[in-house]
Design an enzyme around this catalytic site. Structure first.
Site, PDB file in Angstrom:
ATOM      1  N   PRO A  60       4.808   8.656   5.511  1.00 46.11           N
ATOM      2  CG  PRO A  60       4.007   9.808   7.344  1.00 46.11           C
ATOM      3  CD  PRO A  60       4.010   9.832   5.860  1.00 46.11           C
ATOM      4  CG  ASN A  61       6.061   5.450  10.213  1.00 47.71           C
ATOM      5  OD1 ASN A  61       7.219   5.405  10.608  1.00 47.71           O
ATOM      6  ND2 ASN A  61       5.182   6.291  10.718  1.00 47.71           N
ATOM      7  NE  ARG A  93      10.272  -2.719  13.310  1.00 47.09           N
ATOM      8  CZ  ARG A  93      11.177  -2.046  12.589  1.00 47.09           C
ATOM      9  NH1 ARG A  93      10.778  -1.281  11.600  1.00 47.09           N
ATOM     10  NH2 ARG A  93      12.444  -2.126  12.868  1.00 47.09           N
ATOM     11  CE1 TYR A 130      -1.235   0.142   8.126  1.00 47.44           C
ATOM     12  CE2 TYR A 130       0.360  -0.397   9.818  1.00 47.44           C
ATOM     13  CZ  TYR A 130      -0.650   0.400   9.358  1.00 47.44           C
ATOM     14  OH  TYR A 130      -1.095   1.465  10.105  1.00 47.44           O
ATOM     15  CG  ASN A 153      -0.852   4.994   2.052  1.00 54.07           C
ATOM     16  OD1 ASN A 153      -1.206   5.815   2.909  1.00 54.07           O
ATOM     17  ND2 ASN A 153      -0.825   3.691   2.291  1.00 54.07           N
ATOM     18  CB  ALA A 199       0.113   9.263  10.343  1.00 57.84           C
ATOM     19  CG  HIS A 217      -5.511  10.401   9.747  1.00 60.14           C
ATOM     20  ND1 HIS A 217      -6.568   9.901   9.007  1.00 60.14           N
ATOM     21  CD2 HIS A 217      -4.596   9.391   9.820  1.00 60.14           C
ATOM     22  CE1 HIS A 217      -6.301   8.634   8.668  1.00 60.14           C
ATOM     23  NE2 HIS A 217      -5.110   8.312   9.151  1.00 60.14           N
ATOM     24  CG  ASP A 233      -3.498  24.401   1.545  1.00 59.60           C
ATOM     25  OD1 ASP A 233      -4.724  24.172   1.472  1.00 59.60           O
ATOM     26  OD2 ASP A 233      -2.995  25.121   2.434  1.00 59.60           O
ATOM     27  CD  GLU A 254      -7.432   9.941   1.499  1.00 58.87           C
ATOM     28  OE1 GLU A 254      -8.019  11.000   1.159  1.00 58.87           O
ATOM     29  OE2 GLU A 254      -7.616   9.391   2.595  1.00 58.87           O
ATOM     30  CG  HIS A 273      -5.730   5.127   3.366  1.00 58.79           C
ATOM     31  ND1 HIS A 273      -4.671   5.779   3.941  1.00 58.79           N
ATOM     32  CD2 HIS A 273      -6.597   6.080   2.970  1.00 58.79           C
ATOM     33  CE1 HIS A 273      -4.891   7.087   3.897  1.00 58.79           C
ATOM     34  NE2 HIS A 273      -6.060   7.292   3.307  1.00 58.79           N
ATOM     35  CG  LEU A 274      -1.370  -0.657   2.628  1.00 57.64           C
ATOM     36  CD1 LEU A 274      -0.138  -0.442   3.482  1.00 57.64           C
ATOM     37  CD2 LEU A 274      -1.198  -1.840   1.702  1.00 57.64           C
ATOM     38  CB  SER A 275      -5.615  -0.397   7.333  1.00 60.16           C
ATOM     39  OG  SER A 275      -5.420   0.993   7.552  1.00 60.16           O
ATOM     40  NE  ARG A 308      -5.696   0.748  11.758  1.00 56.10           N
ATOM     41  CZ  ARG A 308      -4.450   1.112  11.432  1.00 56.10           C
ATOM     42  NH1 ARG A 308      -4.166   1.505  10.189  1.00 56.10           N
ATOM     43  NH2 ARG A 308      -3.490   1.076  12.332  1.00 56.10           N
TER      44      ARG A 308
END
Ligand code: CA2
Length: 146
Positions: free
Chosen positions: A11-12, A19, A24, A76, A79, A82, A89, A100, A102-104, A109
């Site tokens: 998502p996003n 943005r 990011y 990726n 959210a 988490h 599963d 897995e 992640h950019l950040s 954070r």
């Protein structure tokens, strides 16, 4: 038969480059995928890319990747990292090697980003290097598959 790897984004992440560039970066998701396609091609792999904002569609994409004989996933989960037992599963059920990504640096954070539901069932985790995280993840996955 082509040796295919799924690059899956949650998502996003479709908003990348439009943005919050301070968090990011300024690359779009298309920029990132184009780069991964080049890296994969150099090593005899092909990349199939998909992004969804819907948790169940990400589950479906993992199932479809396994059914279609794809070899692994750079993922990726955004959210959902988490929160999602369903994605955990699905990773376990498919048996696919998943990196897995992640950019950040989620550990630098908010506290709620410090826990991943998925890391324990993934081949490995790469985070904190912006778009380079994806390249490192793909490189590690291809080395694992070789
Ligand atoms: O650092 C990452 O790659 C994350 O997976 C990004 C997720 C976040 O929820 C995770 O904790 C860490 C958020 C993706 C949001 O993407 C945006 C991109 C551009 C503008 C706004 C949001």
């Amino acid at each position: 038969m082509a040796r295919e790897i799924l690059v899956l984004n949650g998502p996003n992440l479709n908003l990348l480059g439009t943005r919050e560039p301070d968090v990011y970066g300024s690359d779009t998701l298309d920029d990132i995928v184009a780069n991964l396609e080049r890296l994969a091609d150099e090593r005899g792999y092909e990349v199939r890319a998909m992004q969804s904002n819907v948790e169940g569609e990400l589950v479906d994409a993992l199932h479809a990747a396994a059914s279609a004989g794809l070899l692994g996933v750079v993922f990726n989960p955004g959210a959902y990292t988490h929160t999602s037992i369903a994605l955990r599963d699905a990773i376990t059920a498919t048996g696919l090697p998943v990196v897995e990504t992640h950019l950040s640096n989620v550990h630098a954070r908010e506290e709620f980003r410090h826990t991943s539901m998925l890391s324990a069932v993934c081949l490995g985790v790469v985070l904190g290097f912006g778009p380079k995280s994806y390249q490192l993840a793909l490189d590690a996955l291809m080395t694992h598959l070789d």
